[in-house]
Motif scaffolding. Structure first.
Motif, PDB file in Angstrom:
ATOM      1  N   ASN A  73       0.813   0.245  10.209  1.00 14.13           N
ATOM      2  CA  ASN A  73       0.471  -1.156  10.054  1.00 14.13           C
ATOM      3  C   ASN A  73      -1.041  -1.221   9.888  1.00 14.13           C
ATOM      4  O   ASN A  73      -1.783  -1.108  10.857  1.00 14.13           O
TER       5      ASN A  73
ATOM      6  N   TYR B 157      17.757   1.663  10.343  1.00 15.53           N
ATOM      7  CA  TYR B 157      16.463   1.002  10.457  1.00 15.53           C
ATOM      8  C   TYR B 157      15.702   1.469  11.690  1.00 15.53           C
ATOM      9  O   TYR B 157      14.515   1.712  11.632  1.00 15.53           O
TER      10      TYR B 157
ATOM     11  N   LEU C  49      12.288   0.799   4.499  1.00 14.18           N
ATOM     12  CA  LEU C  49      12.869   0.029   5.600  1.00 14.18           C
ATOM     13  C   LEU C  49      13.616  -1.208   5.093  1.00 14.18           C
ATOM     14  O   LEU C  49      14.659  -1.564   5.648  1.00 14.18           O
ATOM     15  N   ASN C  50      13.116  -1.834   4.036  1.00 17.98           N
ATOM     16  CA  ASN C  50      13.826  -2.978   3.458  1.00 17.98           C
ATOM     17  C   ASN C  50      15.145  -2.551   2.835  1.00 17.98           C
ATOM     18  O   ASN C  50      16.155  -3.258   2.957  1.00 17.98           O
TER      19      ASN C  50
ATOM     20  N   LYS D 282       5.499   3.508  12.531  1.00 17.04           N
ATOM     21  CA  LYS D 282       5.351   2.621  11.373  1.00 17.04           C
ATOM     22  C   LYS D 282       3.879   2.307  11.199  1.00 17.04           C
ATOM     23  O   LYS D 282       3.211   1.858  12.108  1.00 17.04           O
TER      24      LYS D 282
ATOM     25  N   TYR E  50      11.492   5.505  10.810  1.00 19.42           N
ATOM     26  CA  TYR E  50      10.082   5.849  11.015  1.00 19.42           C
ATOM     27  C   TYR E  50       9.747   5.696  12.484  1.00 19.42           C
ATOM     28  O   TYR E  50       9.804   4.604  13.037  1.00 19.42           O
TER      29      TYR E  50
ATOM     30  N   GLN F 199       6.746   2.825   3.123  1.00 18.44           N
ATOM     31  CA  GLN F 199       7.516   2.636   4.352  1.00 18.44           C
ATOM     32  C   GLN F 199       8.234   1.288   4.338  1.00 18.44           C
ATOM     33  O   GLN F 199       9.413   1.207   4.696  1.00 18.44           O
ATOM     34  N   ASP F 200       7.545   0.244   3.916  1.00 15.39           N
ATOM     35  CA  ASP F 200       8.165  -1.080   3.859  1.00 15.39           C
ATOM     36  C   ASP F 200       9.333  -1.109   2.887  1.00 15.39           C
ATOM     37  O   ASP F 200      10.380  -1.699   3.168  1.00 15.39           O
ATOM     38  N   LYS F 201       9.173  -0.449   1.743  1.00 19.28           N
ATOM     39  CA  LYS F 201      10.255  -0.414   0.749  1.00 19.28           C
ATOM     40  C   LYS F 201      11.487   0.279   1.311  1.00 19.28           C
ATOM     41  O   LYS F 201      12.604  -0.219   1.191  1.00 19.28           O
TER      42      LYS F 201
ATOM     43  N   GLU G   5       1.963   2.630   3.509  1.00 22.23           N
ATOM     44  CA  GLU G   5       2.628   1.496   4.169  1.00 22.23           C
ATOM     45  C   GLU G   5       3.591   0.791   3.221  1.00 22.23           C
ATOM     46  O   GLU G   5       4.682   0.382   3.629  1.00 22.23           O
ATOM     47  N   ALA G   6       3.220   0.659   1.958  1.00 24.41           N
ATOM     48  CA  ALA G   6       4.117   0.027   0.983  1.00 24.41           C
ATOM     49  C   ALA G   6       5.403   0.836   0.825  1.00 24.41           C
ATOM     50  O   ALA G   6       6.500   0.267   0.739  1.00 24.41           O
TER      51      ALA G   6
END
Length: 94
Positions: free
Chosen positions: A17, A8, A76-77, A15, A12, A72-74, A69-70
């Motif tokens: 935002n 994690y 990272l999750n 990140k 990135y 990256q969020d996926k 961003e979506a």
């Protein structure tokens, strides 16, 4: 999973935002759209087309940034869930 060796903290470096920049971009889109409509009503169709084109271009950039961003969020999750599973396994054993 694709990201087996990623953690994690190092996935990135930057990140994205876009919450606050996205709100600013939406205001710009709204202003350009209203200006385009006003130019259309005033009969200056080429200025109207230019303003509406700029509004569309800013909207397209906003959509591209939101997609990045979506993603990256996926990712990272997924990494965070994998790391959480690894921690739970360590605590079960020890």
């Amino acid at each position: 999973m694709k990201h087996k060796n990623m953690y994690y903290d190092n996935r990135y470096k930057y990140k994205l935002n876009i919450l606050e920049p996205g709100l600013i971009m939406m205001k710009i889109i709204g202003v350009l759209f209203v200006i385009g409509i006003l130019f259309w009503v005033a009969g200056w169709h080429w200025l109207s087309a230019l303003s509406l084109f700029l509004a569309g271009a800013v909207f397209a950039v906003l959509l591209i940034l939101a997609a990045i961003e979506a993603h990256q969020d996926k990712v990272l999750n997924e990494i965070a869930m994998r790391e959480n599973d690894e921690l739970e396994k360590k605590h079960e054993i020890g």
